[in-house]
Write an enzyme that holds these catalytic residues in place. Sequence first.
Site, PDB file in Angstrom:
ATOM      1  N   GLU A 131       0.840  -1.210   0.000  1.00 25.01           N
ATOM      2  CA  GLU A 131       0.000   0.000   0.000  1.00 25.01           C
ATOM      3  C   GLU A 131       0.866   1.249   0.000  1.00 25.01           C
ATOM      4  O   GLU A 131       0.566   2.228  -0.698  1.00 25.01           O
ATOM      5  CB  GLU A 131      -0.976  -0.007   1.183  1.00 25.01           C
ATOM      6  N   HIS A 140       0.527  -1.640  -9.812  1.00 26.27           N
ATOM      7  CA  HIS A 140       0.612  -3.085  -9.617  1.00 26.27           C
ATOM      8  C   HIS A 140       1.626  -3.697 -10.569  1.00 26.27           C
ATOM      9  O   HIS A 140       1.927  -3.147 -11.621  1.00 26.27           O
ATOM     10  CB  HIS A 140      -0.761  -3.737  -9.816  1.00 26.27           C
ATOM     11  N   CYS A 165      10.555  -6.328  -7.190  1.00 27.18           N
ATOM     12  CA  CYS A 165      11.264  -6.911  -8.328  1.00 27.18           C
ATOM     13  C   CYS A 165      12.191  -5.833  -8.904  1.00 27.18           C
ATOM     14  O   CYS A 165      12.022  -4.648  -8.617  1.00 27.18           O
ATOM     15  CB  CYS A 165      10.269  -7.398  -9.373  1.00 27.18           C
ATOM     16  N   CYS A 168      10.345  -2.786 -10.525  1.00 29.64           N
ATOM     17  CA  CYS A 168       9.709  -1.848  -9.587  1.00 29.64           C
ATOM     18  C   CYS A 168      10.765  -1.061  -8.815  1.00 29.64           C
ATOM     19  O   CYS A 168      10.601   0.133  -8.553  1.00 29.64           O
ATOM     20  CB  CYS A 168       8.796  -2.600  -8.622  1.00 29.64           C
TER      21      CYS A 168
HETATM   22 ZN    ZN Z   1      -2.461  -2.700  -4.779  1.00 31.28          ZN
HETATM   23 ZN    ZN Z   2       7.440  -5.528  -9.412  1.00 26.74          ZN
END
Ligand code: ZN
Ligand code: ZN
Length: 178
Positions: A131, A140, A165, A168
């Site tokens: 969050e 996402h 990851c 991200c």
């Molecule tokens: Zn979410």
């Molecule tokens: Zn990711």
Amino acid sequence: MHIHIFWDCQSPAGLQLPVSRLIETILGVKTTVTENHVRIMGYVDARRQVDAQALLDSIQAYKRRHAIAEPVLLVVHQDLFRNGNSFVFGLARESVGAGVVSTARLGNEYYGRAGSDEDYMDRIAKEGAHEIGHLIGLPHCEDRECVMFRPDTLDELDRKKKMLCPLCRKQLDTLPAR
Ligand SMILES: [Zn+2]
Ligand SMILES: [Zn+2]
């Protein structure tokens, strides 16, 4: 980047510090944990659940009243739902920097298994980091092991690792500091 974590009195006591440290490690942010003073709004008697959107409204109002600019994550023990979902583990409202996580379905006991503080902490940290990830600009992710993957079940949550990851991670590192 500094994040406020408000730990409600009904949330599992004693886990707030380890959880906040895990979140700091996962995202590379600083956090402070304090007891929660946001009013728990949106309880629906018939469902015995709290409307997550109403709770986000409440956090939003609190932030405005206290002139808090940084993101706020509220950790509650009430079970949460949102329109269209029978339950949610958590929800974020990026536009106002407010997020909420429920610990109701994160303990083994909920599923009739033997309790484990370690499992509990891991799941709250992953949900909390997810969050907060939204609040600091991450969408996402398709990678099922990434914290930003959206889990529908406890198994999916457990399959995630306590990390972002590489994609991200990179995205977070290139976001403008807020
Ligand atoms: Zn979410
Ligand atoms: Zn990711």
